[in-house]
Design a protein around this motif. Structure first.
Motif, mmCIF file in Angstrom:
data_model
loop_
_atom_site.group_PDB
_atom_site.id
_atom_site.type_symbol
_atom_site.label_atom_id
_atom_site.label_comp_id
_atom_site.label_asym_id
_atom_site.label_seq_id
_atom_site.Cartn_x
_atom_site.Cartn_y
_atom_site.Cartn_z
ATOM 1 N N UNK C 38 0.831 -1.203 0.000
ATOM 2 C CA UNK C 38 0.000 0.000 0.000
ATOM 3 C C UNK C 38 0.867 1.256 0.000
ATOM 4 N N UNK C 39 1.926 1.214 0.814
ATOM 5 C CA UNK C 39 2.816 2.378 0.898
ATOM 6 C C UNK C 39 3.449 2.665 -0.449
ATOM 7 N N UNK C 43 3.108 5.912 -2.796
ATOM 8 C CA UNK C 43 4.276 6.717 -3.159
ATOM 9 C C UNK C 43 4.299 6.956 -4.658
ATOM 10 N N UNK C 44 3.976 5.890 -5.422
ATOM 11 C CA UNK C 44 3.947 6.036 -6.881
ATOM 12 C C UNK C 44 2.904 7.082 -7.272
ATOM 13 N N UNK C 45 1.708 6.973 -6.688
ATOM 14 C CA UNK C 45 0.634 7.918 -7.023
ATOM 15 C C UNK C 45 1.014 9.353 -6.671
ATOM 16 N N UNK C 50 0.484 14.155 -8.769
ATOM 17 C CA UNK C 50 0.316 14.919 -7.531
ATOM 18 C C UNK C 50 -0.928 15.796 -7.492
ATOM 19 N N UNK C 51 -1.440 16.206 -8.644
ATOM 20 C CA UNK C 51 -2.552 17.172 -8.599
ATOM 21 C C UNK C 51 -3.904 16.562 -8.906
ATOM 22 N N UNK C 57 -8.032 10.749 -3.535
ATOM 23 C CA UNK C 57 -9.002 9.932 -2.792
ATOM 24 C C UNK C 57 -8.467 8.524 -2.559
ATOM 25 N N UNK C 58 -7.839 7.918 -3.617
ATOM 26 C CA UNK C 58 -7.285 6.561 -3.414
ATOM 27 C C UNK C 58 -6.204 6.578 -2.361
#
Lengths: 192, 204, 222
Positions: C38-39, C43-45, C50-51, C57-58
């Motif tokens: 999950x972490x 981090x990828x997302x 970023x915007x 939300x995810x």
């Protein structure tokens, strides 16, 4: 608290005995006891009296209130009164239990005394239950009960204090959520 | 008996973790990418708006409690108006643990939502608790009640009942035998029982 | 899936309130792997989008699951330590092998250092005079208690060097301070205190005679 611990506190009460030996004063941390002269009554704590009785070194004289007639009168008064009446001793239940257990041959009418005390106990306990229930049903924040003895108070522990704790908690959370605002949101988020 | 304090939920409390695991029905309001696996019936990669899900309280809370909620919640039926009337009529007759074992705890958490039914919820819980306390106290103080009856009570009442019952048993023991004894502690007694039963099983 | 495994860990503890279940290393590793996954996804997302509001939300949902898993593991470890601490007071400083088998290595180390702390503290009470807090957890009534052995224990040595052979179904009058631990650990059974009166008298008479003999011989040697 345990009944053992309440009994431990009750053992400090003084009781009269008639020793059959001679001994000088004993100086203990809790106070001085004695001197012991054979045949003369002396007041000593119950724990020591029971110990001496087990070694056949004394005869225990019951407390002044351990009389069947007096106890029957107390019982009648307790039945009539709505509130709790003053008991002859704050540890009447444990004293009777200990002294009659160790020295039933020295104290006259031991069985009748036991029965009378048990009846008084039953009456007082049912009064206590009724008053607890009335207090909880009412909206009161505190209640005062006079003349309750240590063992009776111990009987409702930890039932009553825990139940009151939970009620306070339910009330506080109810009030807090009534005035909730967005600042609480971040606090609550971290607790989940 | 060592000093025992009553139940106070905290971060490490097992009962609080289990209470917050209880489920609520939720409806997704916004699209959440790459979390489609949360909905077992759909095969989509993303979580679509309008999906109905049963989520645990802790997840539902984080998805709902913000200015822009991801999901809306529907509180369980036993905290709603119709069940409230049943409770007001006679709270003692109901087997609350059948509704929810964590009736009180879960109710307190649900009350944090901004839902119209939640406003009166803490009041209802307090009233129910007060009216049922007599029942719990009588059961605890009465020697003849079957201890298995504790399973009919919700968790909060059960802990109070069991502690009351234990102190009653100690009092009865004291009446019969008197003080001064050394007893095997429960922990050790149960440990020995388990040892004996595994020994018997191994022998077979 | 999503935080369910964490609750299984906690349920294990809830179902065994009177003992400690074996340390579930496997389940903890599984949960830690889920947390790591999950972490990484978060981090990828965060780095790639970023915007994007939907990605936010995810990230929020995954973060809630991370915190839940963390809470479950921490509660599991914390409650196990509390039970182990309780065991120091019940079983004494040496745990039976059936229990040590259920503990992980760090938990055994924790138990040892807790025992050490407790021992240091007990030694320091009363100006380094020392006081054993784990004895006399209930107020004692007498110095000696009569016990019946319900199992073959073998030789039991007292603090002053004297020893007694504890065989099954034998009765002994032992000093309370020495044998309290034995009774609590279920090796001996405490008899009814009423029977104490008879034996106490005999014992006291014996002790009286011994002290008389000792004081007489002491006087003679002066």
């Amino acid at each position: 608290m345990d009944p053992n611990e309440v009994e431990f506190l009750g053992e400090k009460q003084l009781v009269s005995i008639v020793p059959n030996f001679n001994f000088d004063m004993i100086h203990l941390i809790s106070g001085s006891i004695g001197p012991f002269r054979a045949g003369l009554p002396v007041k000593i704590p119950i724990w020591l009296a029971i110990n001496l009785k087990q070694q056949h070194k004394c005869r225990i004289i019951g407390q002044e209130w351990m009389d069947v007639e007096d106890l029957k009168n107390i019982k009648e008064e307790e039945k009539k009164s709505k509130v709790f009446t003053k008991m002859p001793s704050n540890h009447y239940m444990d004293e009777v239990h200990m002294l009659l257990g160790a020295a039933s041959d020295d104290i006259p009418n031991a069985d009748e005394i036991r029965t009378a005390v048990k009846d008084i106990w039953d009456i007082r306990m049912s009064k206590l239950r009724t008053s607890i229930n009335a207090f909880l049903k009412s909206e009161g924040t505190h209640a005062k009960l006079d003349h309750l003895t240590a063992m009776e108070i111990n009987n409702v522990r930890p039932l009553l204090p825990h139940a009151l704790d939970q009620m306070v908690r339910l009330q506080q959370i109810g009030q807090a959520s009534a005035t909730a605002d967005s600042r609480e949101e971040s606090q609550n988020m971290s607790s989940i | 008996m060592s000093l025992c304090s009553s139940y106070k939920p905290n971060y490490f409390s097992i009962d609080d973790i289990l209470a917050t695991e209880e489920r609520l029905s939720c409806k997704v309001l916004q699209k959440v990418p790459r979390l489609g696996f949360m909905d077992h019936s759909s095969e989509s990669k993303d979580l679509k708006p309008g999906t109905k899900l049963e989520l645990s309280f802790w997840l539902a809370y984080s998805m709902n409690k913000s200015k822009d909620p991801i999901a809306s919640i529907d509180i369980p039926k036993y905290y709603k108006e119709s069940y409230r009337e049943i409770l007001n009529a006679d709270a003692c007759a109901i087997e609350l643990s059948k509704w929810n074992t964590y009736f009180y705890e879960f109710g307190l958490h649900v009350a944090k939502f901004d839902h119209p039914d939640c406003e009166k919820l803490p009041e209802l819980l307090l009233k129910t608790f007060k009216s049922r306390f007599r029942l719990v106290m009588d059961w605890a103080q009465n020697q003849d009640t079957n201890p298995m009856i504790a399973s009919q009570l919700p968790m909060l009442e059960r802990t109070i009942f069991l502690s009351g019952r234990k102190s009653k048993e100690q009092l009865v023991y004291w009446f019969k035998i008197g003080g001064g004894g050394i007893k095997t502690t429960e922990l050790i007694a149960n440990h020995k029982k388990r040892k004996r039963s595994t020994f018997i099983e191994n022998e077979r | 899936m999503f935080g369910r495994r964490g609750v299984e860990l906690v349920k294990e503890l809830d179902q065994s309130l009177d003992s400690i279940p074996p340390f579930n290393e496997e389940l903890i590793t599984e949960i830690l792997e889920e947390m790591q996954r999950l972490y990484n996804e978060n981090r990828i997302d965060v780095n790639t989008r970023p915007d994007d509001h939907e990605t936010y939300l995810s990230i929020k949902v995954r973060h809630a699951v991370l915190k839940r898993d963390k809470r479950c593991i921490l509660a599991y470890l914390y409650n196990r330590l509390r039970r182990i601490r309780q065991m120091r007071w019940e079983f004494g400083s040496i745990l039976p092998p059936e229990i040590t088998v259920s503990l992980s290595k760090p938990e055994v180390q924790w138990f040892d250092s807790y025992s050490k702390c407790l021992a240091t503290y007990m030694k320091s009470i009363g100006d380094n005079h020392g006081l054993n807090l784990t004895s006399d957890l209930a107020p004692p009534k007498s110095l000696f208690i009569e016990v019946k052995c319900i199992a073959d224990y073998g030789k039991f040595e007292f603090g002053d060097g004297e020893s007694v052979q504890l065989k099954k179904n034998t009765y002994h009058l032992l000093p309370r301070s020495e044998c309290e631990q034995l009774v609590r650990q279920d090796g001996c059974v405490l008899l009814s205190p009423r029977s104490l009166t008879v034996n106490c008298k005999r014992h006291c008479e014996r002790k009286d005679q011994e002290t008389k003999r000792e004081s007489l011989s002491a006087c003679r040697s002066l």
